[in-house]
Design a protein around this motif. Structure first.
Motif, PDB file in Angstrom:
ATOM      1  N   GLU A  82      -4.358   1.336  -3.359  1.00  0.00           N
ATOM      2  CA  GLU A  82      -5.068   1.862  -2.182  1.00  0.00           C
ATOM      3  C   GLU A  82      -5.078   3.385  -2.291  1.00  0.00           C
ATOM      4  N   THR A  84      -4.821   5.778   0.526  1.00  0.00           N
ATOM      5  CA  THR A  84      -4.267   6.625   1.594  1.00  0.00           C
ATOM      6  C   THR A  84      -3.018   7.386   1.123  1.00  0.00           C
ATOM      7  N   ARG A 113      -5.116  -4.743  -7.354  1.00  0.00           N
ATOM      8  CA  ARG A 113      -4.107  -5.573  -6.679  1.00  0.00           C
ATOM      9  C   ARG A 113      -4.113  -6.931  -7.343  1.00  0.00           C
ATOM     10  N   GLU A 115      -4.008 -10.062  -6.740  1.00  0.00           N
ATOM     11  CA  GLU A 115      -4.151 -11.116  -5.736  1.00  0.00           C
ATOM     12  C   GLU A 115      -4.747 -12.330  -6.417  1.00  0.00           C
ATOM     13  N   GLY A 120     -14.955 -12.375  -2.941  1.00  0.00           N
ATOM     14  CA  GLY A 120     -14.606 -11.211  -2.125  1.00  0.00           C
ATOM     15  C   GLY A 120     -13.176 -10.737  -2.318  1.00  0.00           C
ATOM     16  N   LEU A 122     -10.718  -9.497  -5.398  1.00  0.00           N
ATOM     17  CA  LEU A 122     -10.668  -9.199  -6.830  1.00  0.00           C
ATOM     18  C   LEU A 122      -9.363  -8.507  -7.179  1.00  0.00           C
ATOM     19  N   PHE A 125     -11.012  -3.866  -7.640  1.00  0.00           N
ATOM     20  CA  PHE A 125     -12.119  -3.783  -6.687  1.00  0.00           C
ATOM     21  C   PHE A 125     -12.335  -2.309  -6.375  1.00  0.00           C
ATOM     22  N   GLN A 127     -13.237   0.734  -3.339  1.00  0.00           N
ATOM     23  CA  GLN A 127     -13.323   1.107  -1.923  1.00  0.00           C
ATOM     24  C   GLN A 127     -14.023   2.442  -1.791  1.00  0.00           C
ATOM     25  N   GLU A 131     -10.400  10.002   5.191  1.00  0.00           N
ATOM     26  CA  GLU A 131      -9.111  10.289   5.819  1.00  0.00           C
ATOM     27  C   GLU A 131      -9.212  11.675   6.473  1.00  0.00           C
ATOM     28  N   ARG A 258      -2.006  -4.503  10.860  1.00  0.00           N
ATOM     29  CA  ARG A 258      -2.551  -4.428   9.515  1.00  0.00           C
ATOM     30  C   ARG A 258      -1.455  -4.649   8.469  1.00  0.00           C
ATOM     31  N   TYR A 262       2.285   1.759   7.217  1.00  0.00           N
ATOM     32  CA  TYR A 262       2.268   3.145   7.692  1.00  0.00           C
ATOM     33  C   TYR A 262       1.568   3.375   9.031  1.00  0.00           C
ATOM     34  N   TYR A 263       1.026   2.336   9.623  1.00  0.00           N
ATOM     35  CA  TYR A 263       0.216   2.585  10.824  1.00  0.00           C
ATOM     36  C   TYR A 263       1.027   2.899  12.077  1.00  0.00           C
ATOM     37  N   ALA A 280     -12.796  -9.400   6.096  1.00  0.00           N
ATOM     38  CA  ALA A 280     -12.700  -7.975   6.453  1.00  0.00           C
ATOM     39  C   ALA A 280     -13.477  -7.116   5.466  1.00  0.00           C
ATOM     40  N   ILE A 281     -14.397  -6.350   5.990  1.00  0.00           N
ATOM     41  CA  ILE A 281     -15.116  -5.405   5.119  1.00  0.00           C
ATOM     42  C   ILE A 281     -14.441  -4.038   5.191  1.00  0.00           C
ATOM     43  N   GLY A 303      -7.594   7.193   9.147  1.00  0.00           N
ATOM     44  CA  GLY A 303      -8.593   6.933   8.106  1.00  0.00           C
ATOM     45  C   GLY A 303      -9.043   5.490   8.083  1.00  0.00           C
ATOM     46  N   GLY A 307     -14.310  -2.165   1.481  1.00  0.00           N
ATOM     47  CA  GLY A 307     -14.537  -2.775   0.169  1.00  0.00           C
ATOM     48  C   GLY A 307     -16.003  -2.684  -0.210  1.00  0.00           C
TER      49      GLY A 307
END
Ligand code: HAM
Length: 422
Positions: A82, A84, A113, A115, A120, A122, A125, A127, A131, A258, A262-263, A280-281, A303, A307
């Motif tokens: 990611e 951030t 990642r 996964e 949808g 991958l 992927f 992004q 931020e 989420r 960190y949120y 989730a887009i 921020g 995807g």
């Protein structure tokens, strides 16, 4: 020998599709520009510690999904999952706070990642995201949401759903955690393994579990929005006022938590039914404590990230074409060796004048060259053989009109320009 195949969960972006990517990236850059966000590019790998500390040890991303390896110097590195944490690292390391009290960054980047691949989802992927660092004001949160939605609107996406919530700050989260644990404890044995594991350190994430049994058990769980401290409550209230003023419709989802630790305060997600299970887009929110977690000065920040593959899935579902199909302007058909020898310099002249031009590289018959020109939907076909060379004149076919004219070599560009503008 078996051919080598790409790694599971990765994609080749082929011609036809790559034009959609470029058109989308242009739209993103243009929108970021008018919102005054500046591009920040970071390395594709970082020290593992950055993500372990930034995203949180107990998150799925850090505990099971990172591509982590030791390099030859025995340093532990990770392909970024990611953006951030890397953005915050770059901001602190380059002391960007000294240049301006508020910094607005955007990025378009590949991420990794491990996964389980599915539609949808991958392993590599992409992004795009933004931020804003240095402000705690809810105006910055609202601007983020407005920015993401504006990009989707400009791309033509429809039927998106925005959900928002506040996950509070340290003041209100601690007492709430206890309340939530008290609610869950009597039934803890009925929750899934993942939830049981999260109970002690990260009970909020239990609210986010998608498993039916867990979400049924969570139905009557206490809601953090009802237990926010005064400052968080005001912040959330202001955000909603801003969204209303911007005429952005949203659903409040008191159980939205989420998957990254960190949120603080605002969290949001944008979903689309066109995406199926991975709906989730876009995800984002505020992370006022991340800078300190990474050893920096307190820096409130907010921020989002979206995807790109998922955006393009929705576009395909809606039959949207972000980039128009590309047609060839001019195809040069040569007859004979001398004309073929000259074709490269003719191409050069055409291309310098901005015409998308091509010729035959296979020494094919005139008929086969004509087929190729048609396949590439050429608007004009130049025919050049012995006769044309002698008269220093091309035969020019205007394909849409099925008309053929003669054009002196010297007048070629001028003629094409006036025909193209008709
Ligand atoms: P995230 O929810 O992990 O948030 O990812 C954001 C978006 O990236 C998702 O909504 C989804 O569209 C896309 N995405 C995530 N994983 C995959 C995957 N395996 N395959 C395809 N697409 C995927 C973040 O990454 C946070 N950094 C967002 C943020 C920015 N929060 C604050 N600032």
């Amino acid at each position: 020998m078996a051919t080598i195949r790409r790694i599971k969960g990765t994609q080749d972006i082929l011609p036809g599709e790559s034009e959609q990517w470029v058109a989308l990236e242009t739209l993103i850059r243009e929108t970021m520009r008018v919102y005054n966000f500046k591009e920040l590019r970071t390395p594709v790998f970082e020290k593992t510690e950055l993500f372990a500390r930034g995203i949180g040890q107990l998150t799925d991303i850090v505990s099971k999904e990172m591509y982590t390896f030791f390099d030859r110097g025995n340093k532990q590195l990770t392909l970024k999952p990611e953006m951030t944490a890397p953005i915050m690292r770059a901001y602190l390391e380059n002391k960007l706070y000294a240049k301006s009290p508020v910094n607005k960054f955007f990025y378009i980047a590949p991420l990794f990642r491990q996964e389980n691949p599915q539609a949808g989802r991958l392993r590599q992927f992409h992004q795009f995201g933004a931020e804003t660092l240095g402000t705690a004001y809810p105006e910055a949160d609202a601007e983020m949401i407005d920015l993401a939605l504006n990009i989707y609107r400009r791309a033509g996406l429809e039927n998106l759903n925005l959900r928002i919530n506040s996950v509070g700050d340290v003041t209100c989260r601690l007492p709430y955690k206890k309340l939530l644990q008290d609610y869950i404890r009597p039934n803890l044995h009925l929750y899934c393994q993942d939830c049981q594991r999260r109970f002690d350190d990260n009970p909020l994430r239990i609210l986010d579990c998608k498993k039916e049994t867990c979400s049924a058990l969570n139905q009557k769980a206490p809601r953090l929005v009802d237990h926010l401290c005064e400052e968080c409550h005001t912040h959330y209230h202001r955000l909603k006022q801003h969204l209303d003023a911007l005429q952005i419709s949203y659903d409040e989802d008191p159980y939205l938590v989420r998957g990254l630790d960190y949120y603080t305060r605002t969290v949001f997600e944008i979903t689309s039914e066109a995406l199926g299970a991975q709906n989730a887009i876009c995800g984002g929110g505020r992370y006022d404590l991340l800078a300190e977690e990474l050893g920096g000065q307190p820096t409130p920040a907010v921020g989002f990230a979206s995807g790109i593959e998922r955006l393009l899935l929705i576009a395909r579902h809606q039959n949207l074409h972000l980039a128009p199909a590309q047609r060839l302007d001019v195809f040069i058909i040569t007859m004979g060796e001398t004309a073929r020898q000259k074709s490269l310099s003719w191409l050069k002249t055409l291309r310098q004048a901005g015409f998308l031009s091509e010729t035959d590289f296979l020494g094919r018959s005139v008929k086969a060259q004509m087929r190729e020109a048609n396949r590439q939907q050429a608007r004009f076909v130049l025919l050049a053989g012995e006769e044309e060379l002698e008269r220093k004149t091309f035969s020019l076919k205007i394909m849409d009109r099925s008309q053929q004219i003669s054009v002196p070599f010297a007048n070629l560009i001028e003629t094409l320009e006036s025909l193209a503008n008709e």
